[in-house]
Design an enzyme around this catalytic site. Structure first.
Site, PDB file in Angstrom:
ATOM      1  N   GLU A  19       0.834  -1.205   0.000  1.00 15.75           N
ATOM      2  CA  GLU A  19       0.000   0.000   0.000  1.00 15.75           C
ATOM      3  C   GLU A  19       0.866   1.250   0.000  1.00 15.75           C
ATOM      4  O   GLU A  19       2.067   1.197   0.240  1.00 15.75           O
ATOM      5  CB  GLU A  19      -0.914   0.037   1.234  1.00 15.75           C
ATOM      6  N   ASN A 149     -10.338   5.683   1.761  1.00 14.22           N
ATOM      7  CA  ASN A 149      -9.411   5.355   0.685  1.00 14.22           C
ATOM      8  C   ASN A 149      -9.463   6.439  -0.393  1.00 14.22           C
ATOM      9  O   ASN A 149     -10.255   7.374  -0.319  1.00 14.22           O
ATOM     10  CB  ASN A 149      -9.751   3.998   0.067  1.00 14.22           C
ATOM     11  N   ASP A 208     -10.116   1.452  -4.284  1.00 12.71           N
ATOM     12  CA  ASP A 208      -9.085   1.450  -3.243  1.00 12.71           C
ATOM     13  C   ASP A 208      -8.265   2.731  -3.386  1.00 12.71           C
ATOM     14  O   ASP A 208      -8.830   3.807  -3.490  1.00 12.71           O
ATOM     15  CB  ASP A 208      -8.236   0.184  -3.377  1.00 12.71           C
TER      16      ASP A 208
END
Length: 302
Positions: A19, A149, A208
């Site tokens: 991430e 997100n 996301d």
């Protein structure tokens, strides 16, 4: 724009859940996090050198500091981290119950304020929030979502994008750069939730992490959708970029010309057959694009 670009992977071990890719313009390197692995990673494309650091709890996102080093959002709060000597100093405690919530997506605005949203891990109520770290102070800026997100700003800085992943929606908000506040939250893009009676081949994914390019277009990773989607500033879908993984997590622009798109991905808790069919799951992907990204902003707050 090339509809079939060559997609590669960095020569590093796979993450569980990669991430928050961050291109550091001064160091000319890529940083990213492995949240459940509790690691921060660094890769230098010039030397092909890879480094990683282990932490005591989940590392959700990272940002470059104007002074030196990085600002990290861990489950237990915000930390200064210096990769040169591995020094770590906590600067803000977590403002939420750590048993059920943690930091998730985070970015820096053009004024040097660090923004990080949280994830409500039970995913049963919209109890997550968006926080702003500025002038050594942490303040709650917005809330009423489940998983924060998709943070990104338009090139003008007047629009903030923010997604709620389980709700399958991306919001656009008016952003007041002087005050560091957002208003007029409205849907920018909505996606169809998965039909539990159908397999993933019939599912487009949920939004996301994201980034914005120099044309103001919004690139979002579609988790379980196996692709990136690119939208105009008006919310019109321009492009779907298929990827060789099921679960991309966040794109970012990097390289000297900001025309390399890096994409973190996940392999955490994925079915064995999926991992066999998609061996790049968990890797950091990269490809060249025609339109560059925007410059990285640095955290100004001490």
């Amino acid at each position: 724009m090339d509809l079939h670009p060559t997609i590669g992977a960095l020569p590093v071990p796979a993450n569980l859940l990669g991430e928050s890719p961050l291109w550091h313009p001064q160091e000319q390197v890529l940083y990213w996090c492995d949240i459940p692995g509790r690691q921060l990673h660094r890769f230098d494309p010039a030397s092909q050198q890879h480094q990683q650091w282990q932490f005591h709890t989940e590392v959700a996102c990272c940002a470059a500091r104007a002074q030196s080093g990085l600002l990290l959002a861990l489950r237990d709060g915000l930390w200064h981290f210096n990769p040169t000597d591995d020094s770590r100093t906590q600067v803000s405690a977590a403002p939420y119950p750590q048993a059920t919530e943690r930091y998730n997506d985070g970015k820096v605005d053009a004024q040097g304020r660090f923004w990080s949203g949280t994830i409500h891990e039970p995913r049963d109520t919209p109890s997550a929030s968006l926080y702003r770290w500025a002038d050594g102070q942490l303040q709650r800026a917005a809330g009423d979502i489940t998983v924060s997100n998709g943070l990104a700003w338009s090139p003008s800085g007047r629009t903030l994008y923010w997604a709620d992943t389980p709700a399958h929606v991306i919001y656009a908000c008016d952003f007041d750069a002087q005050q560091g506040s957002l208003s007029h939250r409205r849907p920018f893009a909505r996606f169809t939730p998965r039909d539990p009676a159908k397999d993933l081949a019939h599912y487009g994914g949920r939004p996301d992490g994201a980034t914005v390019d120099a044309e103001g277009c919004y690139w979002v990773a579609m988790f379980e959708g196996g692709c990136l989607q690119r939208f105009t500033p008006q919310g019109e879908l321009l492009q779907i970029l298929p990827l060789p993984v099921r679960c991309p997590t966040m794109p970012c622009f990097g390289g000297p010309d900001l025309r390399t798109l890096f994409i973190t991905t996940s392999r955490e808790k994925r079915p064995a057959q999926e991992l066999a069919d998609m061996p790049l799951s968990g890797q950091v992907l990269h490809l060249r694009v025609a339109v560059p990204g925007l410059a990285t902003h640095f955290v100004n707050s001490p």
